[in-house]
Enzyme design. Structure first.
Site, PDB file in Angstrom:
ATOM      1  N   THR B 163      -8.625  -0.554 -10.080  1.00 15.39           N
ATOM      2  CA  THR B 163      -8.127   0.537  -9.228  1.00 15.39           C
ATOM      3  C   THR B 163      -6.728   0.943  -9.700  1.00 15.39           C
ATOM      4  O   THR B 163      -6.593   1.751 -10.603  1.00 15.39           O
ATOM      5  CB  THR B 163      -8.106   0.119  -7.741  1.00 15.39           C
ATOM      6  OG1 THR B 163      -7.339  -1.070  -7.605  1.00 15.39           O
ATOM      7  CG2 THR B 163      -9.509  -0.123  -7.221  1.00 15.39           C
ATOM      8  N   LYS B 189      -9.929  -7.852 -11.537  1.00 17.31           N
ATOM      9  CA  LYS B 189      -9.093  -6.721 -11.135  1.00 17.31           C
ATOM     10  C   LYS B 189      -8.142  -7.173 -10.034  1.00 17.31           C
ATOM     11  O   LYS B 189      -8.474  -8.057  -9.243  1.00 17.31           O
ATOM     12  CB  LYS B 189      -9.936  -5.530 -10.687  1.00 17.31           C
ATOM     13  CG  LYS B 189     -10.530  -5.570  -9.317  1.00 17.31           C
ATOM     14  CD  LYS B 189      -9.685  -5.214  -8.146  1.00 17.31           C
ATOM     15  CE  LYS B 189      -8.850  -3.983  -8.339  1.00 17.31           C
ATOM     16  NZ  LYS B 189      -7.927  -3.833  -7.158  1.00 17.31           N
ATOM     17  N   THR B 200      -5.861 -10.457  -3.785  1.00 17.05           N
ATOM     18  CA  THR B 200      -6.784  -9.346  -3.592  1.00 17.05           C
ATOM     19  C   THR B 200      -7.370  -9.019  -4.894  1.00 17.05           C
ATOM     20  O   THR B 200      -6.788  -8.298  -5.686  1.00 17.05           O
ATOM     21  CB  THR B 200      -6.080  -8.061  -3.220  1.00 17.05           C
ATOM     22  OG1 THR B 200      -5.395  -8.294  -2.066  1.00 17.05           O
ATOM     23  CG2 THR B 200      -7.078  -6.941  -3.038  1.00 17.05           C
ATOM     24  N   GLU B 285       1.824  -4.036  -8.371  1.00 16.22           N
ATOM     25  CA  GLU B 285       2.174  -2.624  -8.219  1.00 16.22           C
ATOM     26  C   GLU B 285       3.666  -2.414  -8.408  1.00 16.22           C
ATOM     27  O   GLU B 285       4.483  -2.916  -7.646  1.00 16.22           O
ATOM     28  CB  GLU B 285       1.675  -2.111  -6.875  1.00 16.22           C
ATOM     29  CG  GLU B 285       0.157  -1.989  -6.878  1.00 16.22           C
ATOM     30  CD  GLU B 285      -0.456  -1.620  -5.530  1.00 16.22           C
ATOM     31  OE1 GLU B 285      -1.628  -1.209  -5.528  1.00 16.22           O
ATOM     32  OE2 GLU B 285       0.227  -1.747  -4.503  1.00 16.22           O
ATOM     33  N   ASN B 405       2.673   2.951  -2.940  1.00 14.19           N
ATOM     34  CA  ASN B 405       2.117   2.676  -1.624  1.00 14.19           C
ATOM     35  C   ASN B 405       2.543   3.651  -0.536  1.00 14.19           C
ATOM     36  O   ASN B 405       2.027   3.604   0.573  1.00 14.19           O
ATOM     37  CB  ASN B 405       2.437   1.238  -1.216  1.00 14.19           C
ATOM     38  CG  ASN B 405       1.599   0.259  -2.005  1.00 14.19           C
ATOM     39  OD1 ASN B 405       0.382   0.297  -1.922  1.00 14.19           O
ATOM     40  ND2 ASN B 405       2.246  -0.556  -2.820  1.00 14.19           N
ATOM     41  N   THR B 410      -3.983   4.270  -1.195  1.00  8.76           N
ATOM     42  CA  THR B 410      -4.654   3.361  -2.130  1.00  8.76           C
ATOM     43  C   THR B 410      -5.322   2.235  -1.372  1.00  8.76           C
ATOM     44  O   THR B 410      -4.944   1.922  -0.263  1.00  8.76           O
ATOM     45  CB  THR B 410      -3.663   2.745  -3.134  1.00  8.76           C
ATOM     46  OG1 THR B 410      -2.601   2.126  -2.411  1.00  8.76           O
ATOM     47  CG2 THR B 410      -3.132   3.787  -4.075  1.00  8.76           C
TER      48      THR B 410
END
Lengths: 410, 410
Positions: B163, B189, B200, B285, B405, B410
């Site tokens: 993603t 991922k 996650t 991120e 974010n 997302t």
């Protein structure tokens, strides 16, 4: 500004007074000791001139407690504090025995300047952790504090205890109790390292009501639990949190335990501290938007755990900043708080239901986007069952939060 | 890149193979179903062609569990999974009964395309929470997946499940076991909503070693506990975490429980998953810098609690991003983790002692600034006592984390 938030409802007995005015029996002032930038006020002193002073205190609980907090807890009579000396720019935390020595130098310096015993002087510090406090220099500068002490000194005292704060956080009010009018004032600092239980902050509260120390303790404890304990900027418990309530008795109006006066005083105190706590959140480092998460459900452990998880989630906070109606992150945070079984979770944003019984609802996207664009956003979660209700007030996660905390040693 | 971190030490028995190659007995491929942007691969399929397949699985534990995880847990034989279908762009979480129906449509679609029973097909999803999955459309697109299945399909499969990931996270290796060479590969991922216990992420691991399902389960559980359980990007537990290990047995090399083969295989598997977990952190991120916090002390509950508090502290993470040697925030986070008594806390950064027995040390500032400017920074904390050691690997908090974010759903 004090009562600007829709989440604070001051009782009708309260009327605001000039913000720098202290209740009768109190004076305050400040000096510059060069702890912050050259020339800025960084040491504040508050004194109760009344012989009948009573006091009460609350501190944070951490495995890394600042020296001034330890000093207050171990060497002050916390029910008879006559003065406070508080510095900004240095937390005097993680400083070991040498830090205790520095805190005592400050305490003794203030006691000498005010003609008090050291144990009658509470000390407080806020600022960077892990740097030795220049206690001797502060003690030296305190020799010049007496001429600055003034019944209207609340503003300069409050200014001396602020660090990254942008908003002023002090207020003075008159409260019409059944037995007569009293004054109530508070000076507060806090913007980062703010978490429920409780905020990284210093808060000094004064009243000229006459009350016993045990009652002062109960009133302060309850009001802190319903205000500073409910806010989070970044979920980071501090090493220095201090809340002190001092009563001079100078109004002659007595608050008897269990009386209507107590009820009225408690309501005013709680509104004052909640208003200041929400100002801390509004002033959260880098904050653009603030939110309230209210979680209802079967028991208070669960509702509180969920409320804190949501309030401290960087994903929820970044979405709040961006005005992004991405409530899936609220669901994620709630789920992480209570693993083990599927939650029958209801979520509403500003009254718009977005999730019922754990499943997404069809929602008018435009209404939802308007709801999350407000300055204050309300999230309501229901866990099923009834009874408990927990609220937490929190700020967003912004570029400026990162900037403030990445580019400066604060 | 796989073994670039100094924190991963692959055993000498491991040699890297071409990254898109799958162990013998496996094929993989991908299609585009329009869940992500038009035309991008967003549905991956992995199949084990061997009749003797064994499998093992681990999932996150949350009160908001995604429909595909529930489906795997309730309707698959997790020790005999023959195929996996995984989509990106939509988590199918907080979607209720309708979400379960969509997950079943995907599972049945894949089963039909591959000639399997639905219960032999594991499903996984990752992406936005609270939006219904277009199950019928995915099932339709799966009718075209068979021609894409290829023994070298790992790269396109891995691409379909990513993603916000920027880094590729798949690898293939040969492991020289005492009884013979086997192949081991994994596709992973994960970049946001990453927390210990566990990240996650989706991670699919394949081997052509022959082993029993009970052993596969033990090996996967241990390796996950020592890799994905130890990383945090933002402390946010996901709703969809899934780790699956499939063994085809096609190499003919058998791993007997308790054998030297098991020891060697376990070491290789652990190195592979730790390398992927650290890639997840590096790819956190917005991340610029990553860190390891190692906490030693009296018991593992305490060391783990402190390590997680430090790893999840936005203040520590912002300082890491800014290359700010402000270790007072590490002390603050440790203290918040263990309230109740003063900690005899030692802190070192890259071996430089900055705090001993709870008190700041004099430190050469220039050395400290060089230490925190590294791409990978090591914080060591000692709580006093001996015995337990907990590590967590984590990323920093950057402007880009906020941007990713706040500005996108997302």
């Amino acid at each position: 500004l004090l009562f600007a938030s829709r989440w604070v409802n001051p009782p009708p007995s309260v009327s605001l007074a000039e913000a720098s005015a202290l209740p009768s029996g109190f004076v305050a002032g400040a000096v510059s000791a060069g702890v912050k930038q050259e020339g800025r006020l960084d040491v504040g002193v508050l004194q109760c001139l009344s012989p009948e002073v009573v006091s009460a205190a609350r501190f944070c609980d951490s495995g890394v407690i600042a020296a001034p907090v330890v000093l207050c807890q171990t060497e002050c009579d916390l029910s008879r504090v006559r003065a406070v000396v508080a510095n900004s720019g240095n937390a005097n935390a993680a400083t070991g025995e040498r830090g205790m020595v520095q805190a005592r130098l400050v305490q003794t310096g203030a006691a000498n300047a005010l003609g008090l015993e050291p144990r009658e002087v509470a000390v407080a510090s806020t600022g960077v952790i892990g740097v030795q406090l220049p206690g001797e220099r502060i003690a030296g500068s305190l020799s010049g504090v007496a001429p600055t002490l003034d019944p209207h000194g609340a503003a300069s005292f409050a200014s001396a205890i602020r660090t990254t704060d942008r908003l002023e956080k002090h207020a003075s009010m008159t409260v019409a109790l059944p037995s007569g009018d009293i004054s109530l004032a508070a000076q507060c600092k806090g913007a980062g390292m703010i978490s429920p239980r409780f905020a990284t902050m210093l808060c000094f509260v004064e009243t000229d009501a006459r009350l016993e120390a045990a009652l002062a303790d109960r009133l302060l404890g309850t009001a802190v639990a319903r205000s500073f304990d409910l806010v989070s900027v970044d979920g980071q418990l501090s090493t220095n949190d201090t809340a002190l309530l001092l009563g001079s008795g100078a109004s002659g109006v007595e608050i008897a335990p269990g009386s209507d006066d107590e009820t009225a005083f408690a309501a005013a105190l709680e509104a004052l501290l909640l208003a200041l706590a929400i100002l801390v959140v509004k002033d959260g480092e880098g904050a653009r938007r603030i939110a309230q998460v209210a979680v209802s459900g079967a028991n208070v452990d669960e509702t509180e755990r969920v409320a804190r998880h949501v309030a401290n989630s960087p994903l929820v906070k970044a979405a709040l900043f961006g005005g992004d109606p991405n409530w899936g992150r609220i669901a994620q945070a709630a789920g992480a708080a209570l693993p083990g079984r599927p939650l029958a979770l209801d979520i509403a944003i500003e009254g718009l239901a977005v999730c019922a019984d754990g499943a997404a609802l069809d929602v008018d996207r435009a209404s939802l986007e308007r709801a999350v664009a407000r300055d204050e956003v309300e999230y309501s979660l229901a866990l099923g069952g009834e009874g408990a209700l927990s609220r937490v007030y929190f700020s967003d996660l912004s570029y400026d939060y990162v900037k403030i905390n990445a580019e400066y040693t604060t």
